[in-house]
Design a protein around this motif. Sequence first.
Motif, short mmCIF file in Angstrom:
data_model
loop_
_atom_site.label_atom_id
_atom_site.label_comp_id
_atom_site.label_asym_id
_atom_site.label_seq_id
_atom_site.Cartn_x
_atom_site.Cartn_y
_atom_site.Cartn_z
N THR A 338 0.95 -0.85 -0.01
CA THR A 338 0.25 -0.08 0.08
C THR A 338 1.02 1.00 0.04
O THR A 338 2.21 1.50 0.24
CB THR A 338 -0.97 -0.48 1.15
N ARG A 376 -7.54 7.52 2.90
CA ARG A 376 -7.80 7.00 1.84
C ARG A 376 -7.00 6.00 1.16
O ARG A 376 -6.29 4.98 0.52
CB ARG A 376 -8.96 6.92 1.19
N THR A 377 -5.77 7.06 0.36
CA THR A 377 -4.39 7.37 -0.39
C THR A 377 -3.55 6.37 0.57
O THR A 377 -3.51 5.25 -0.28
CB THR A 377 -3.92 8.23 -0.65
N ARG A 379 -3.60 4.09 2.48
CA ARG A 379 -4.87 2.30 2.69
C ARG A 379 -4.61 1.54 1.22
O ARG A 379 -5.21 0.69 0.41
CB ARG A 379 -6.31 2.17 2.86
N SER A 380 -4.81 2.46 -0.25
CA SER A 380 -4.91 2.37 -1.56
C SER A 380 -3.80 1.93 -1.85
O SER A 380 -2.13 1.91 -1.59
CB SER A 380 -5.05 3.84 -2.14
N TYR A 381 -3.89 1.10 -3.29
CA TYR A 381 -2.65 0.52 -3.50
C TYR A 381 -2.30 1.65 -4.35
O TYR A 381 -3.11 2.01 -5.43
CB TYR A 381 -3.11 -1.25 -4.44
N GLN A 384 -4.29 1.47 -7.93
CA GLN A 384 -5.96 2.88 -7.56
C GLN A 384 -5.34 3.99 -7.43
O GLN A 384 -6.82 4.61 -7.45
CB GLN A 384 -6.05 2.65 -6.64
N ILE A 385 -4.76 4.96 -7.57
CA ILE A 385 -4.65 6.04 -8.10
C ILE A 385 -4.15 7.20 -9.11
O ILE A 385 -3.46 5.95 -9.67
CB ILE A 385 -3.44 7.00 -6.64
N LYS C 309 -2.72 -6.57 -7.30
CA LYS C 309 -3.39 -6.32 -8.69
C LYS C 309 -4.17 -7.83 -9.18
O LYS C 309 -5.17 -6.87 -9.20
CB LYS C 309 -2.18 -5.78 -9.29
#
Lengths: 508, 279, 314
Positions: A338, A376-377, A379-381, A384-385, C309
């Motif tokens: 993450t 949120r960012t 926790r994101s992979y 996803q951004i 992914k």
Amino acid sequence: MFSRLLYGAQNTLGGAVIALAVALVIGIPTGLLAGYYGSWFDSVSSWVVNLVMALPAMVVLLASRAILGNTVWVLMIVMGVLVAPSFFRLVRGIVVTVRNELYVDAARVSGLRDWRIIGRHILIVVRGPIIVQISLVAGVAIGLQAGLEFLGIGSGSTPTWGAALNEAFQNIQRAPVLMVWPGVALGVTSAALVLFGSSVRDILEEGAGEPPRAVALPAEAPRDADSAPRGTLLSVRDLAVAYARDGGGEKEVVHGVSLDIDTGRILGLVGESGSGKSQTAFSVLGILPQGGRVSRGSITVGGTEIVGLPEKRHRGLRGRTIAYIPQEPMSNLDPSFTIGSQLVEPMRVTLGLGAAEARTKAIELLRMVEIADPERTFRSYPHQISGGMAQRVLIAGAMSCDPELVIADEPTTALDVTVQAEVLNLLRRLQSERGMGVLLVTHNLGVVADICDTVAVMEHGRIVETGTVAQVLTAPSHPYTQRLLASVLDESDVRPPWRDPSTEVTPA
Amino acid sequence: MNATPLIELDDVRVAFTGGGLRRTKTEVLHGVSLDIRPGETHGLVGESGSGKTTIGRAILGLVPLESGSIRFRGERIDGLRGTRRRALATQVQVVFQDPYTSLNPSLTIGDTLAEPLRAQGMGLADARRRIRELLDAVALPSGAADRLPREFSGGQRQRVAIARALAIRPALIVCDEAVSALDLTTQRTVLELLLSIQKETGVSYLFISHDLSVVRHMSHRVSVIYRGDIVESGDAAVVTSAPSHPYSRKLLLSAPVVDPAAQAERRRQFESEFAGARR
Amino acid sequence: MLTFIARRIIAGVFLLFVISALSYVLLSLPGADVGRSLLGQSASAEAVAAKNQQLGLDRPVIVQYGDWLLHALRGDFGSSWFTSENVLTSISNRLPVTISVMAGVTIVTAVLSFLLGIWAAVRGGWIDRAVQIVSVVGYALPGFLITLILVIVFAVQLRWFPAIGYIDASVSLSGWLSTITLPIIALSIPAIAGVVQQVRGSVKDVLNRDYVRTLRARGLGPNRILFRHVMRNASAPALTVLGMQFVGLLGGAVIVEQIFGLPGIGSMTVSYTTRGDIPIIMGLIMFTVVGVILINLLIDVVIGWLNPKARIAS
């Protein structure tokens, strides 16, 4: 003994040839079609292939012997069907990548028929890997076939290597020597096939071979002890970078670069591709690619000499005193972790922060680089951004340990122009708030005009001109800088509206 | 201004089908209309993912239309297949962005250039003669025909790609980011080459780029595309220097200029118009 | 993740169904006279017909398959035509042997391939070449030849291990170990040869990624980057190859169990399939295919856990 071996060879190899022929006839055309046209044929054939690959070959062969009878040739055909999927997968995989190549599109636009595109552009790419695969599969087929014979399955009457081994194994306690010749014949044949395959592969991959390791020599001292005052933050003197060549020797790609950055200033390092600007930046960070080394010169950061510094101490500087902002935002984040853990990890390692403390600081950093929803960012992979967001994350990472010097390697080149403007604004803000020095590597003179204080122009591994931005961009003195600036299209280069050539009146 | 357009897109919609079981469709062009006249360059500017490349691919017949029409000299060409589509190859050609993947690495330059000629049924001797002409036209030595792409620099490869597009004397060439991968000085010479070819042959260009200054230099008319819609279209001088749509203005003000004083002014303007309006 | 597993299980069940139908129909195709081969040449035609009727072989193949399927769904795989043994019992009696060997092979292969592959990729030079040569040789030699060589050297000449036989772990742990060691080595060598290449390749590939350079630029040490970031990203393709090797291992087990006289699924396959004993063959096929499906499911779950992914794409 010898004649039996030869006769056995005929049967063993003949069987393998049949199996291979069946596999090729089934595997290659279906792979080509599935890869090139995709859609339902691809789905159906891939499903069938997965089905066949889920079947243990040996069990199927034994079962087919029970059903189809005791003929070696039939068994070899079954084996061909069983190994066909390996060709299918290989061909399909390559075709899928080649199908999307621009040159295949170009051929289509040129009006070539599909079968000519497959023949000219696609077969030429798959033929090498197919040859490699044939030799590997032939080895496996011979092994499997001999294995069957060894079990006493297949045709009991035909002498093969496997059958000979079986016979020898029955007498293993009495005369183990009997096993030697059929064993050697089998081993040598399979090994020859596999070695042939892997050497074909090596030839095909020639050039993509691995770079030689760097020459282990200490860097020479800078040649000209020049008297110019050294930059207070970063000072590079007579830097040369060399790469080890295949078969010994070195090739120098940066030939004696000198530059200086004072605390809190931004230097733009400008040049075209291959000019050595990134090599210079990587030398300061100590992260030259494999095979490369600083072969001469001196680099000081805040007065510390880093050429010849032990790797461990150099590592201590990275991420603390010197930070790095890379070019491609997406490929510079580890896809498996993450965003949060990628920000937290270096802070815990280099600053020794606790988990909770590092987390708080990471979220603070994300807020600082103007990310709307930092939690949120966090926790994101990475996938996803967006690209612009990823570049902000990388900037946050570079800021995490409060560096004094930031090396930014084309930090906005991969971004859309509107995002570039925002990221440049962010960089400018952070730089002035924190008083960092920045080495900004770029090919874009507009970016230099926008953000830099001083600029150094590089060509073919040498710096040809240095000065303040106003000096160099408005009154360049070196012919190369002049040529670069002349190539820039500005607002006066606008094309007049179109006029119908048929009604156009020649001016009198 | 009233000559019949060479090519005309009317309300073109394109959608891509996602993978997986659900096969959801995503529309990437939401009704795009534009036309190009003979000998004209129509510039198409937008950022990544705006759909500008898809417009080019739709004209080339590489992606199917969801609805709308494409007419070439008044005749529908969308949905053409087989022989008739291939016949159109003599009229519409392409130069792609990446000079490294747009040439087959295992074919010589001569083979690559012969391909469109042979596909149109030209004999071997004629094809050879034409290849010499083409290499000459793009200022490459005639010995280049026997060499492989890897022996050439990016700029030289892009010249080969241009030669391939010119080979069968098309009426329209789609230039998809044709100079974006090139260094500044090389970029400039390739642009000048494209302009001089247009002057000599009267070919039309659809010039697709993310770089406003390049589009301004190359195009008679310019369309700005944003998320699958053309938001502004008109003469280059107007659209690229004094645009009216906010997105076009943002594009213009985002691109830094090399004069430090002018850039400082531009940045001030950018911040006053778009401050706080991020994303 | 749960929907992913559920979907894979449904796909697996469907695959099982298709394979069972296909195998049954194909096995029944030649219409070998089972009654005759059971009763021998001297039996009267009436007796043979009666035997066939008793086994249900006079019915259409589809009906026979439907009957088999209905029973199989209830866990009843029938009995051998030749020995009347219950299929399920005889398979489950032999399963522990095969599972011991397979589990051993999988662990040895995974550990050694990763260690050797990473070592070769990172250190390069002669270590890399040595690993490459060994892996080419291991791949080239047919599995059973390797087995024979092992038997001659370690069992016949050196007498370190018994050449033949199996001792259950509940009888003697050391005996169990001594009987399965050589089979495990024999099966591991070709498997390692295949997987080590993939590990080496993907580690080299990941080492050249941009994010590895960025991690170095952040001041992280080489071991941390290697074991945390590189290994995680490199293991997905390596695990996929390991899964594919597993199918080959099942085939290898047939020969290895035969040579070492291990009473496992493999040696059972040899003795029963050659006679065309459909209930037993069907049982064996179902068991091996279930094994293959389960292993691949497990590997996909691990890959999904390693690689977010893939988790989302699937």
